[in-house]
Design a protein around this motif. Structure first.
Motif, PDB file in Angstrom:
ATOM      1  N   GLY A 127       0.803  -1.220   0.000  1.00  0.00           N
ATOM      2  CA  GLY A 127       0.000   0.000   0.000  1.00  0.00           C
ATOM      3  C   GLY A 127       0.832   1.265   0.000  1.00  0.00           C
ATOM      4  N   PHE A 128       2.138   1.131   0.264  1.00  0.00           N
ATOM      5  CA  PHE A 128       3.025   2.296   0.232  1.00  0.00           C
ATOM      6  C   PHE A 128       3.720   2.365  -1.125  1.00  0.00           C
ATOM      7  CE2 PHE A 128       2.944   1.302   4.845  1.00  0.00           C
ATOM      8  CZ  PHE A 128       2.385   2.503   5.283  1.00  0.00           C
ATOM      9  N   ASP A 129       3.626   3.503  -1.765  1.00  0.00           N
ATOM     10  CA  ASP A 129       4.244   3.704  -3.072  1.00  0.00           C
ATOM     11  C   ASP A 129       5.761   3.792  -2.950  1.00  0.00           C
ATOM     12  OD1 ASP A 129       3.906   4.205  -5.913  1.00  0.00           O
ATOM     13  OD2 ASP A 129       4.631   6.219  -5.495  1.00  0.00           O
ATOM     14  N   SER A 130       6.227   4.378  -1.850  1.00  0.00           N
ATOM     15  CA  SER A 130       7.672   4.494  -1.614  1.00  0.00           C
ATOM     16  C   SER A 130       7.974   4.119  -0.171  1.00  0.00           C
ATOM     17  CB  SER A 130       8.157   5.918  -1.896  1.00  0.00           C
ATOM     18  OG  SER A 130       7.564   6.835  -1.000  1.00  0.00           O
ATOM     19  N   MET A 131       9.009   3.348   0.023  1.00  0.00           N
ATOM     20  CA  MET A 131       9.378   2.919   1.376  1.00  0.00           C
ATOM     21  C   MET A 131      10.858   2.545   1.425  1.00  0.00           C
ATOM     22  SD  MET A 131       8.181  -1.050   1.658  1.00  0.00           S
ATOM     23  CE  MET A 131       9.796  -1.635   2.171  1.00  0.00           C
ATOM     24  N   VAL A 132      11.376   2.539   2.636  1.00  0.00           N
ATOM     25  CA  VAL A 132      12.738   2.080   2.875  1.00  0.00           C
ATOM     26  C   VAL A 132      12.663   0.949   3.879  1.00  0.00           C
ATOM     27  CG1 VAL A 132      14.991   2.670   3.854  1.00  0.00           C
ATOM     28  CG2 VAL A 132      13.805   4.315   2.393  1.00  0.00           C
ATOM     29  N   MET A 133      13.279  -0.178   3.552  1.00  0.00           N
ATOM     30  CA  MET A 133      13.355  -1.276   4.509  1.00  0.00           C
ATOM     31  C   MET A 133      14.730  -1.280   5.150  1.00  0.00           C
ATOM     32  SD  MET A 133      12.555  -5.321   4.084  1.00  0.00           S
ATOM     33  CE  MET A 133      12.759  -6.439   5.485  1.00  0.00           C
ATOM     34  N   VAL A 134      14.748  -1.447   6.454  1.00  0.00           N
ATOM     35  CA  VAL A 134      15.999  -1.535   7.213  1.00  0.00           C
ATOM     36  C   VAL A 134      16.039  -2.900   7.877  1.00  0.00           C
ATOM     37  CG1 VAL A 134      17.420  -0.478   9.004  1.00  0.00           C
ATOM     38  CG2 VAL A 134      15.821   0.934   7.707  1.00  0.00           C
ATOM     39  N   THR A 135      17.055  -3.686   7.587  1.00  0.00           N
ATOM     40  CA  THR A 135      17.180  -5.007   8.196  1.00  0.00           C
ATOM     41  C   THR A 135      18.252  -4.960   9.282  1.00  0.00           C
ATOM     42  OG1 THR A 135      18.703  -5.686   6.424  1.00  0.00           O
ATOM     43  CG2 THR A 135      16.397  -6.278   6.179  1.00  0.00           C
ATOM     44  N   LEU A 136      17.835  -5.306  10.492  1.00  0.00           N
ATOM     45  CA  LEU A 136      18.731  -5.291  11.649  1.00  0.00           C
ATOM     46  C   LEU A 136      19.037  -6.724  12.047  1.00  0.00           C
ATOM     47  CD1 LEU A 136      16.826  -2.560  13.735  1.00  0.00           C
ATOM     48  CD2 LEU A 136      18.712  -2.217  12.124  1.00  0.00           C
ATOM     49  N   GLY A 137      20.149  -7.226  11.566  1.00  0.00           N
ATOM     50  CA  GLY A 137      20.570  -8.582  11.885  1.00  0.00           C
ATOM     51  C   GLY A 137      22.013  -8.555  12.345  1.00  0.00           C
ATOM     52  N   GLY A 143      17.031  -1.374   1.870  1.00  0.00           N
ATOM     53  CA  GLY A 143      16.494  -1.467   0.517  1.00  0.00           C
ATOM     54  C   GLY A 143      15.549  -0.313   0.276  1.00  0.00           C
ATOM     55  N   ILE A 144      15.656   0.307  -0.888  1.00  0.00           N
ATOM     56  CA  ILE A 144      14.828   1.464  -1.228  1.00  0.00           C
ATOM     57  C   ILE A 144      13.861   1.081  -2.332  1.00  0.00           C
ATOM     58  CG2 ILE A 144      14.863   3.857  -2.065  1.00  0.00           C
ATOM     59  CD1 ILE A 144      17.930   3.815  -1.266  1.00  0.00           C
ATOM     60  N   ILE A 145      12.581   1.360  -2.104  1.00  0.00           N
ATOM     61  CA  ILE A 145      11.552   1.095  -3.110  1.00  0.00           C
ATOM     62  C   ILE A 145      10.865   2.408  -3.471  1.00  0.00           C
ATOM     63  CG2 ILE A 145       9.468  -0.193  -3.692  1.00  0.00           C
ATOM     64  CD1 ILE A 145      11.888  -1.996  -3.145  1.00  0.00           C
ATOM     65  N   TYR A 146      10.767   2.695  -4.763  1.00  0.00           N
ATOM     66  CA  TYR A 146      10.070   3.892  -5.228  1.00  0.00           C
ATOM     67  C   TYR A 146       9.169   3.514  -6.400  1.00  0.00           C
ATOM     68  CZ  TYR A 146       9.162   8.567  -7.055  1.00  0.00           C
ATOM     69  OH  TYR A 146       8.541   9.710  -7.502  1.00  0.00           O
ATOM     70  N   LYS A 147       7.894   3.831  -6.266  1.00  0.00           N
ATOM     71  CA  LYS A 147       6.888   3.474  -7.281  1.00  0.00           C
ATOM     72  C   LYS A 147       6.936   1.978  -7.618  1.00  0.00           C
ATOM     73  CE  LYS A 147       6.169   8.030  -9.232  1.00  0.00           C
ATOM     74  NZ  LYS A 147       6.104   8.895 -10.426  1.00  0.00           N
ATOM     75  N   GLY A 148       7.104   1.189  -6.561  1.00  0.00           N
ATOM     76  CA  GLY A 148       7.069  -0.257  -6.723  1.00  0.00           C
ATOM     77  C   GLY A 148       8.302  -0.879  -7.318  1.00  0.00           C
ATOM     78  N   LYS A 149       9.373  -0.108  -7.464  1.00  0.00           N
ATOM     79  CA  LYS A 149      10.613  -0.640  -8.044  1.00  0.00           C
ATOM     80  C   LYS A 149      11.798  -0.386  -7.120  1.00  0.00           C
ATOM     81  CE  LYS A 149       9.192  -0.353 -12.888  1.00  0.00           C
ATOM     82  NZ  LYS A 149       9.076  -1.808 -13.016  1.00  0.00           N
ATOM     83  N   ILE A 150      12.784  -1.265  -7.213  1.00  0.00           N
ATOM     84  CA  ILE A 150      14.013  -1.126  -6.429  1.00  0.00           C
ATOM     85  C   ILE A 150      14.837   0.044  -6.958  1.00  0.00           C
ATOM     86  CG2 ILE A 150      16.246  -2.202  -5.921  1.00  0.00           C
ATOM     87  CD1 ILE A 150      14.779  -4.928  -6.032  1.00  0.00           C
ATOM     88  N   VAL A 151      15.347   0.857  -6.044  1.00  0.00           N
ATOM     89  CA  VAL A 151      16.315   1.898  -6.411  1.00  0.00           C
ATOM     90  C   VAL A 151      17.685   1.375  -5.995  1.00  0.00           C
ATOM     91  CG1 VAL A 151      17.048   4.285  -6.086  1.00  0.00           C
ATOM     92  CG2 VAL A 151      14.610   3.719  -6.051  1.00  0.00           C
ATOM     93  N   ALA A 152      18.420   0.858  -6.974  1.00  0.00           N
ATOM     94  CA  ALA A 152      19.681   0.178  -6.669  1.00  0.00           C
ATOM     95  C   ALA A 152      20.912   1.033  -6.932  1.00  0.00           C
ATOM     96  CB  ALA A 152      19.784  -1.105  -7.487  1.00  0.00           C
ATOM     97  N   GLY A 153      20.736   2.184  -7.586  1.00  0.00           N
ATOM     98  CA  GLY A 153      21.883   3.037  -7.883  1.00  0.00           C
ATOM     99  C   GLY A 153      22.614   2.591  -9.130  1.00  0.00           C
ATOM    100  N   SER A 154      23.635   3.358  -9.517  1.00  0.00           N
ATOM    101  CA  SER A 154      24.342   3.120 -10.777  1.00  0.00           C
ATOM    102  C   SER A 154      25.126   1.813 -10.795  1.00  0.00           C
ATOM    103  CB  SER A 154      25.303   4.285 -11.069  1.00  0.00           C
ATOM    104  OG  SER A 154      26.267   4.395 -10.040  1.00  0.00           O
ATOM    105  N   GLY A 155      25.616   1.386  -9.620  1.00  0.00           N
ATOM    106  CA  GLY A 155      26.407   0.159  -9.572  1.00  0.00           C
ATOM    107  C   GLY A 155      25.782  -0.932  -8.741  1.00  0.00           C
ATOM    108  N   GLY A 156      24.522  -0.749  -8.348  1.00  0.00           N
ATOM    109  CA  GLY A 156      23.831  -1.775  -7.577  1.00  0.00           C
ATOM    110  C   GLY A 156      24.051  -1.690  -6.077  1.00  0.00           C
ATOM    111  N   ALA A 157      24.737  -0.636  -5.605  1.00  0.00           N
ATOM    112  CA  ALA A 157      25.067  -0.546  -4.175  1.00  0.00           C
ATOM    113  C   ALA A 157      24.177   0.449  -3.429  1.00  0.00           C
ATOM    114  CB  ALA A 157      26.541  -0.167  -4.003  1.00  0.00           C
ATOM    115  N   GLY A 158      23.082   0.891  -4.053  1.00  0.00           N
ATOM    116  CA  GLY A 158      22.175   1.811  -3.375  1.00  0.00           C
ATOM    117  C   GLY A 158      21.518   1.154  -2.172  1.00  0.00           C
TER     118      GLY A 158
END
Length: 305
Positions: A127-137, A143-158
């Motif tokens: 239900g959220f169009d944009s969100m950030v997931m934080v994993t504490l392990g 992980g960044i999600i915007y408009k239902g897609k992963i924002v991974a950055g230019s080299g995949g390290a976003g």
């Protein structure tokens, strides 16, 4: 009926989920991650396992949309991986390699990113169009999600939130080589590190122990929780001011602490963020260890649109 596989590759286990095209998980399995000199045995094992399950369930490859794969490292848009030190694999293209092994379409992403995608698709982030997931392990992932897609950055390290600098006076090094990273304070190991400062005489301490004691009102444990969440709250305030997400979804083993964790994060987030961002939603992830498999399935299903 069409199917797809979500394959979440970790350092000790490979989680494999079978989904239909509606995103319903039909079955799931875990196989051991084999470490060999040729790290690509991990891919061969996953490919062979998928082949065996197709045969067992009498599913033809024509009925399979493809395989989504999550791995512990940066992945470029074209499937190129520079290095996976935890698996002993160097520079290669995971999508091409896995496709050759299975004869199926493959789409890959970073494990934290696909977990975020899974939560946004079928978990607490729904239900959220944009969100950030934080994993504490053991560490801190993001992980960044915007408009239902992963924002991974230019080299995949976003989304490498765990390596945001939060203490410029730190003298110990983080696993990434820098000093004063968020991961050194807000991960399960970081919380234990802080606890040893406040409770040096307490043996066999864990992040869970600290939170359990804090819930019972132990003053020293509450100080540990507050310090770890102060770093986390301040870091997420900076993330919010950069990305402006609707929600933060908190996952990983530490997230099992529940409300006390969310309350202490918000306590430090709110005074450190601009007024327009104070009302962001903080919520505990709901898919647990299945988030990566769901995200991998979504990765391949969305690429088929």
């Amino acid at each position: 009926m069409k199917y797809c596989f979500g394959v979440d590759i970790g350092g000790t286990g490979i989680k494999v989920g079978l989904f239909n095209s509606d995103g319903v998980m039909l079955d799931k399995w875990v196989i051991a991650t084999k470490r060999t000199e040729d790290g690509k045995d991990v891919l061969r094992d996953a490919a062979a396992f998928i082949e065996s399950k197709l045969e067992e369930k009498a599913i033809s490859k024509e009925e399979v949309i493809g395989i989504g794969v999550g791995i512990p490292g940066p992945v470029k848009d074209n499937g190129e991986v520079l290095e996976l030190p935890n698996l002993g694999i160097g520079h290669f293209n995971i999508e091409e390699e896995m496709s050759k092994m299975t004869g199926l379409k493959v789409k890959a992403g970073n494990d934290a990113n696909v977990a975020a995608l899974g939560e946004q698709w079928m978990g607490s982030g729904k239900g959220f169009d944009s969100m950030v997931m934080v994993t504490l392990g053991t560490g801190v992932g993001g992980g960044i999600i915007y408009k239902g897609k992963i924002v991974a950055g230019s080299g995949g390290a976003g989304g490498e939130i765990g390596h945001l600098p939060v203490d410029y006076n730190e003298t110990s090094s983080c696993g990434c080589g820098k000093k004063g990273c968020l991961e050194q304070y807000a991960s399960a190991t970081g919380i234990v590190r802080i606890a040893k400062k406040y409770m040096p005489n307490l043996d066999d301490i864990s992040a869970k122990t600290v939170f359990d004691m804090a819930k019972e009102g132990d003053e020293l444990a509450l100080k540990v929780v507050d310090e770890a969440c102060r770093y986390l709250g301040i870091a997420l305030a900076q993330v919010a001011q950069t990305l402006d997400p609707e929600a933060f979804v908190i996952g990983g083993g530490v997230s099992k602490a529940g409300d006390i964790l969310i309350d202490h994060i918000k306590k430090h987030y709110i005074p450190n963020v601009m007024d327009a961002l104070k009302d962001r939603v903080f919520i505990i992830a709901s898919l647990g260890n299945d988030a990566g498999m769901y995200g991998c399935a979504r990765l391949i299903l969305s690429s088929d649109v």
